[in-house]
Design a protein around this motif. Structure first.
Motif, PDB file in Angstrom:
ATOM      1  N   ILE A 197       2.439  -9.113  -5.869  1.00 29.84           N
ATOM      2  CA  ILE A 197       2.674  -7.760  -5.357  1.00 29.84           C
ATOM      3  C   ILE A 197       3.091  -7.801  -3.890  1.00 29.84           C
ATOM      4  N   THR A 198       3.740  -6.728  -3.454  1.00 32.89           N
ATOM      5  CA  THR A 198       4.159  -6.612  -2.056  1.00 32.89           C
ATOM      6  C   THR A 198       3.017  -6.085  -1.196  1.00 32.89           C
ATOM      7  N   GLU A 199       3.232  -6.070   0.111  1.00 32.55           N
ATOM      8  CA  GLU A 199       2.230  -5.517   1.026  1.00 32.55           C
ATOM      9  C   GLU A 199       1.910  -4.071   0.672  1.00 32.55           C
ATOM     10  N   TYR A 200       2.951  -3.269   0.457  1.00 28.58           N
ATOM     11  CA  TYR A 200       2.688  -1.855   0.180  1.00 28.58           C
ATOM     12  C   TYR A 200       1.996  -1.662  -1.157  1.00 28.58           C
ATOM     13  N   GLU A 201       2.329  -2.473  -2.129  1.00 26.16           N
ATOM     14  CA  GLU A 201       1.646  -2.390  -3.420  1.00 26.16           C
ATOM     15  C   GLU A 201       0.162  -2.725  -3.271  1.00 26.16           C
ATOM     16  N   PHE A 202      -0.140  -3.654  -2.358  1.00 27.92           N
ATOM     17  CA  PHE A 202      -1.544  -3.973  -2.093  1.00 27.92           C
ATOM     18  C   PHE A 202      -2.255  -2.767  -1.483  1.00 27.92           C
ATOM     19  N   LEU A 203      -1.588  -2.069  -0.573  1.00 26.39           N
ATOM     20  CA  LEU A 203      -2.180  -0.869   0.031  1.00 26.39           C
ATOM     21  C   LEU A 203      -2.584   0.122  -1.054  1.00 26.39           C
ATOM     22  N   GLU A 204      -1.728   0.273  -2.040  1.00 23.14           N
ATOM     23  CA  GLU A 204      -1.987   1.238  -3.107  1.00 23.14           C
ATOM     24  C   GLU A 204      -3.108   0.789  -4.038  1.00 23.14           C
ATOM     25  N   ILE A 221     -14.034  -4.061  -4.958  1.00 19.83           N
ATOM     26  CA  ILE A 221     -15.153  -3.344  -5.567  1.00 19.83           C
ATOM     27  C   ILE A 221     -15.395  -2.043  -4.812  1.00 19.83           C
ATOM     28  N   ASP A 222     -15.709  -0.992  -5.544  1.00 24.98           N
ATOM     29  CA  ASP A 222     -15.931   0.309  -4.917  1.00 24.98           C
ATOM     30  C   ASP A 222     -17.329   0.403  -4.313  1.00 24.98           C
ATOM     31  N   GLU A 223     -17.566   1.489  -3.610  1.00 23.12           N
ATOM     32  CA  GLU A 223     -18.806   1.717  -2.859  1.00 23.12           C
ATOM     33  C   GLU A 223     -20.062   1.534  -3.702  1.00 23.12           C
ATOM     34  N   PHE A 224     -20.057   2.007  -4.948  1.00 23.46           N
ATOM     35  CA  PHE A 224     -21.255   2.004  -5.783  1.00 23.46           C
ATOM     36  C   PHE A 224     -21.286   0.863  -6.806  1.00 23.46           C
ATOM     37  N   PHE A 225     -20.387  -0.100  -6.641  1.00 21.55           N
ATOM     38  CA  PHE A 225     -20.327  -1.260  -7.534  1.00 21.55           C
ATOM     39  C   PHE A 225     -20.105  -0.836  -8.988  1.00 21.55           C
ATOM     40  N   GLU A 226     -19.353   0.236  -9.169  1.00 22.69           N
ATOM     41  CA  GLU A 226     -19.072   0.735 -10.517  1.00 22.69           C
ATOM     42  C   GLU A 226     -17.704   0.278 -11.023  1.00 22.69           C
ATOM     43  N   LYS A 227     -16.802  -0.009 -10.080  1.00 26.43           N
ATOM     44  CA  LYS A 227     -15.439  -0.386 -10.457  1.00 26.43           C
ATOM     45  C   LYS A 227     -15.093  -1.722  -9.796  1.00 26.43           C
ATOM     46  N   ILE A 228     -14.751  -2.710 -10.610  1.00 23.09           N
ATOM     47  CA  ILE A 228     -14.391  -4.033 -10.097  1.00 23.09           C
ATOM     48  C   ILE A 228     -12.973  -4.356 -10.562  1.00 23.09           C
ATOM     49  N   ASN A 229     -12.077  -4.583  -9.604  1.00 22.35           N
ATOM     50  CA  ASN A 229     -10.694  -4.940  -9.916  1.00 22.35           C
ATOM     51  C   ASN A 229     -10.393  -6.350  -9.426  1.00 22.35           C
ATOM     52  N   SER A 230      -9.671  -7.090 -10.223  1.00 27.75           N
ATOM     53  CA  SER A 230      -9.200  -8.411  -9.826  1.00 27.75           C
ATOM     54  C   SER A 230      -7.683  -8.367  -9.792  1.00 27.75           C
ATOM     55  N   ILE A 231      -7.089  -8.730  -8.666  1.00 28.31           N
ATOM     56  CA  ILE A 231      -5.630  -8.686  -8.548  1.00 28.31           C
ATOM     57  C   ILE A 231      -5.100 -10.006  -8.007  1.00 28.31           C
ATOM     58  N   ASN A 232      -3.852 -10.270  -8.297  1.00 27.22           N
ATOM     59  CA  ASN A 232      -3.169 -11.460  -7.785  1.00 27.22           C
ATOM     60  C   ASN A 232      -2.133 -10.996  -6.778  1.00 27.22           C
ATOM     61  N   ILE A 233      -2.376 -11.234  -5.503  1.00 29.70           N
ATOM     62  CA  ILE A 233      -1.469 -10.710  -4.484  1.00 29.70           C
ATOM     63  C   ILE A 233      -0.180 -11.523  -4.377  1.00 29.70           C
ATOM     64  N   ALA A 234      -0.098 -12.636  -5.105  1.00 31.10           N
ATOM     65  CA  ALA A 234       1.164 -13.384  -5.155  1.00 31.10           C
ATOM     66  C   ALA A 234       2.211 -12.600  -5.930  1.00 31.10           C
ATOM     67  N   THR A 275      -4.073 -11.902   5.890  1.00 29.66           N
ATOM     68  CA  THR A 275      -5.112 -12.921   6.040  1.00 29.66           C
ATOM     69  C   THR A 275      -5.256 -13.745   4.769  1.00 29.66           C
ATOM     70  N   PHE A 276      -5.304 -13.075   3.636  1.00 29.96           N
ATOM     71  CA  PHE A 276      -5.390 -13.807   2.369  1.00 29.96           C
ATOM     72  C   PHE A 276      -4.163 -14.703   2.180  1.00 29.96           C
ATOM     73  N   LYS A 277      -2.997 -14.200   2.550  1.00 27.57           N
ATOM     74  CA  LYS A 277      -1.778 -14.993   2.456  1.00 27.57           C
ATOM     75  C   LYS A 277      -1.844 -16.219   3.369  1.00 27.57           C
ATOM     76  N   LEU A 278      -2.402 -16.037   4.561  1.00 24.22           N
ATOM     77  CA  LEU A 278      -2.514 -17.119   5.540  1.00 24.22           C
ATOM     78  C   LEU A 278      -3.260 -18.313   4.968  1.00 24.22           C
ATOM     79  N   PHE A 279      -4.250 -18.034   4.129  1.00 25.80           N
ATOM     80  CA  PHE A 279      -5.075 -19.102   3.565  1.00 25.80           C
ATOM     81  C   PHE A 279      -4.776 -19.356   2.082  1.00 25.80           C
ATOM     82  N   ASN A 280      -3.642 -18.839   1.615  1.00 23.96           N
ATOM     83  CA  ASN A 280      -3.229 -19.028   0.225  1.00 23.96           C
ATOM     84  C   ASN A 280      -4.302 -18.586  -0.772  1.00 23.96           C
TER      85      ASN A 280
END
Length: 290
Positions: free
Chosen positions: A194-201, A179-192, A167-172
């Motif tokens: 990484i592969t699909e499986y790397e995104f899963l991980e 963000i995790d359940e308790f808003f304690e961990k915030i990650n920013s990634i660039n999916i351009a 979906t993200f790829k569809l809209f560039n």
């Protein structure tokens, strides 16, 4: 704008109408089901096709040391210890989605509301008055006979993560916030990058909020649910639905988190529960005074 769900750390709508919760951010919301699935040449040795399985308090204490200091509770105990449950890599490589509509028909359930009640009952997520063991038995019988693995509640599964990535790829949309359940961990990634499986991980078991950095597309889940929410604008939602990455339904103005129960059904069951509790309390007082 009614409130800022992101700054207020109030992203998932609990206790109110879903579309009303997102007013000011999104005008279209989709309830997306977590997937049932089959995996080639992978069957359960114990005929348990759920990651979760019922256990005893004695067995639970072996896994969780802190329970040794707790009295035996009057409750069902479940454990995520089914060693037969396929790994994410096995599901990614050889898994095939089995649609909810197929499960409903095969298990002879009435509709999506009965299937959701069956799933919730199967993991002990409902209070006694709301449990539907007869539905859960129908579901378990069908999935076991057909070697169909049940989804695991409260986490984005392999198939939902694949749909989210696409979906993200569809809209560039390449810059993604997780963000995790308790808003304690915030990650920013660039999916351009990484592969699909790397995104899963990249998406952990308790990551509950995934959205594009411009906040135009949001995916969010809740800890006891067999579905998650997709929120965006109407134009993008039409494209997401057309892409068929997800199975589910669009929210209307009345849809709530408890969509599997009609308002009048909930009201009736809550009244029954209230009367049962009153009766139980009266009996306790009578025994005390006798």
């Amino acid at each position: 704008m009614k409130n800022d769900i992101f700054n207020d750390k109030n992203i998932y709508p609990n206790g109110e109408k879903i579309k009303e919760h997102f007013l000011g951010f999104y005008d279209s919301v989709f309830v997306a089901y977590l997937s049932f699935f089959q995996v080639d040449n992978h069957k359960s040795k114990t005929n348990n096709y759920k990651k979760l399985e019922k256990t005893t308090f004695k067995e639970a204490k072996k896994e969780i040391e802190i329970l040794n200091n707790i009295k035996i509770p009057n409750a069902e105990i479940f454990s995520y210890s089914n060693e037969d449950y396929p790994t994410d890599l096995e599901i990614f490589d050889d898994g095939k989605v089995v649609k909810w509509e197929t499960i409903i028909k095969g298990a002879k359930l009435k509709d999506k509301t009965e299937l959701n009640k069956a799933l919730r009952t199967s993991i002990g997520a409902l209070r006694e008055i709301f449990k539907k063991p007869e539905l859960s038995e129908k579901l378990n019988s069908f999935t076991t006979q057909n070697s169909i693995w049940n989804p695991t509640e409260g986490t984005f599964d392999v198939f939902s993560k694949l749909g989210i990535y696409r979906t993200f790829k569809l809209f560039n949309k390449n810059e993604i916030i997780i963000i995790d359940e308790f808003f304690e961990k915030i990650n920013s990634i660039n999916i351009a990058e990484i592969t699909e499986y790397e995104f899963l991980e990249k998406v952990d078991f308790n990551d509950y909020y995934i959205y594009s950095s411009d906040k135009e597309i949001l995916f969010t889940i809740e800890w006891d649910s067999f579905f998650f929410l997709i929120a965006t604008d109407k134009n993008k939602m039409e494209q997401i639905v057309a892409a068929k990455y997800f199975e589910g339904f669009l929210c209307d103005s009345e849809t709530t988190h408890e969509w599997d129960y009609l308002p009048e059904e909930l009201e009736k069951l809550l009244e029954i529960e209230k009367n049962q509790n009153l009766k139980s309390d009266n009996q306790k007082w009578w025994k005390f005074w006798k």
